[in-house]
Design an enzyme around this catalytic site. Structure first.
Site, PDB file in Angstrom:
ATOM      1  N   LYS A  23      18.396  -0.789  -0.999  1.00 28.62           N
ATOM      2  CA  LYS A  23      17.295  -0.351  -0.146  1.00 28.62           C
ATOM      3  C   LYS A  23      17.277   1.171  -0.078  1.00 28.62           C
ATOM      4  CE  LYS A  23      14.968  -1.091   4.279  1.00 28.62           C
ATOM      5  NZ  LYS A  23      13.682  -1.365   3.603  1.00 28.62           N
ATOM      6  N   SER A  71       5.782  -2.743   9.149  1.00 29.81           N
ATOM      7  CA  SER A  71       7.118  -2.456   8.637  1.00 29.81           C
ATOM      8  C   SER A  71       7.867  -3.740   8.309  1.00 29.81           C
ATOM      9  CB  SER A  71       7.911  -1.648   9.666  1.00 29.81           C
ATOM     10  OG  SER A  71       8.037  -2.368  10.879  1.00 29.81           O
ATOM     11  N   ASN A  72       7.387  -4.867   8.859  1.00 27.67           N
ATOM     12  CA  ASN A  72       8.055  -6.141   8.634  1.00 27.67           C
ATOM     13  C   ASN A  72       7.058  -7.267   8.856  1.00 27.67           C
ATOM     14  OD1 ASN A  72       9.814  -8.516   8.986  1.00 27.67           O
ATOM     15  ND2 ASN A  72      11.473  -7.019   8.948  1.00 27.67           N
ATOM     16  N   GLY A 109       3.018  -3.154   2.799  1.00 32.20           N
ATOM     17  CA  GLY A 109       4.360  -3.521   3.234  1.00 32.20           C
ATOM     18  C   GLY A 109       5.409  -2.508   2.819  1.00 32.20           C
ATOM     19  N   THR A 110       5.016  -1.522   2.031  1.00 26.91           N
ATOM     20  CA  THR A 110       5.934  -0.455   1.635  1.00 26.91           C
ATOM     21  C   THR A 110       6.312   0.376   2.848  1.00 26.91           C
ATOM     22  OG1 THR A 110       4.936  -0.363  -0.563  1.00 26.91           O
ATOM     23  CG2 THR A 110       6.188   1.564   0.147  1.00 26.91           C
ATOM     24  N   THR A 137      11.561  -1.269   9.884  1.00 31.49           N
ATOM     25  CA  THR A 137      11.658  -2.142  11.059  1.00 31.49           C
ATOM     26  C   THR A 137      12.428  -1.463  12.186  1.00 31.49           C
ATOM     27  OG1 THR A 137      11.588  -4.106   9.644  1.00 31.49           O
ATOM     28  CG2 THR A 137      12.474  -4.401  11.861  1.00 31.49           C
ATOM     29  N   HIS A 141      21.189  -3.498   5.607  1.00 28.97           N
ATOM     30  CA  HIS A 141      20.448  -3.980   4.448  1.00 28.97           C
ATOM     31  C   HIS A 141      21.308  -3.858   3.191  1.00 28.97           C
ATOM     32  CE1 HIS A 141      16.887  -3.485   7.062  1.00 28.97           C
ATOM     33  NE2 HIS A 141      16.317  -4.347   6.249  1.00 28.97           N
ATOM     34  N   HIS A 142      20.818  -4.453   2.112  1.00 25.50           N
ATOM     35  CA  HIS A 142      21.485  -4.390   0.809  1.00 25.50           C
ATOM     36  C   HIS A 142      21.561  -2.944   0.309  1.00 25.50           C
ATOM     37  CE1 HIS A 142      17.493  -3.846  -1.035  1.00 25.50           C
ATOM     38  NE2 HIS A 142      17.086  -4.745  -0.143  1.00 25.50           N
TER      39      HIS A 142
END
Length: 227
Positions: free
Chosen positions: A140, A104-105, A79-80, A147, A136-137
């Site tokens: 990240k 990616s997601n 998932g990285t 994604t 995103h936050h």
């Protein structure tokens, strides 16, 4: 005695996603986190006694992860994001010998967005100009997000043009992706907003249960979901 639960080694256990996976796994009778490791920990020790390893660490660890998984013949869920072309090639090479889910997601909703984006591009054609915006936050690291890159690859495959991607980093936004199609006199938007990291963690755990026992190959979350 045959194991009734899927035994998972978690790489990147102290990160945000890792902690969410640990929390969810605690209440799931079908899975067991048998090993956790993070930066500086020995990956080999973690992979010895698992059925599958979930990787949510950092892209720089992928070569060691692939090498160790090959050595111990363990399935992988990756998932990285943010891998270089050479690192992606390493994953693809490893998948010739092991079953790997590389996504990616892991959100069900985002994978529906992938499918809808592909279909919208087919329907609208070249008269509609696509654009991707992702937010995103601030913590990240990779930009654009994995994604957004996947969405761009889907659109490029169908439309044969490079797709502009706008990346925004602000606050604590878990993840938001919008695909915009601008055409003559009309405008279409497809948007997914993530409200919690649990949606990604649940998807990763679902992928881990699905991949055990599968033939060697590189699988996507769309394969896991049957899309």
């Amino acid at each position: 005695m045959k194991h009734t639960r899927v035994r998972i080694a978690l790489i990147g256990a102290r990160g945000r996603m890792g902690q969410t996976i640990v929390d969810l796994a605690t209440d799931d009778p079908k899975i067991e986190i048998v090993a956790q490791c993070d930066l500086g920990d020995a990956i080999e020790a973690a992979l010895k006694n698992c059925d599958v390893a979930i990787d949510f660490s950092n892209s720089g660890a992928i070569d060691e992860i692939c090498r160790t998984a090959l050595q111990h013949r363990k399935a992988l869920v990756i998932g990285t994001t943010g891998h270089s072309p050479e690192q992606r090639q390493s994953i693809e090479k490893t998948a010739k010998s092991l079953p790997i889910v590389f996504a990616s997601n892991f959100s069900v909703g985002v994978n529906a967005l992938f499918a809808l984006t592909r279909r919208a591009a087919e329907i609208l054609g070249s008269e509609f100009a696509p654009e991707i915006t992702e937010t995103h936050h601030t913590m990240k690291k990779d930009s654009p997000s994995g994604t957004a890159k996947t969405l761009g690859e889907i659109l490029k495959e169908g439309l044969k043009v490079e797709i502009p991607i706008q990346s925004i980093r602000e606050g604590e936004v878990v993840g938001e992706h919008t695909v915009t199609f601008s055409g003559p006199g009309e405008h279409l938007e497809l948007t997914h907003r993530a409200g919690s990291r649990e949606i990604f963690a649940r998807g990763a755990l679902r992928a881990a249960q699905w991949i055990v026992g599968k033939p060697a190959g590189l699988y996507s979350m769309q394969d896991v979901l049957g899309l």
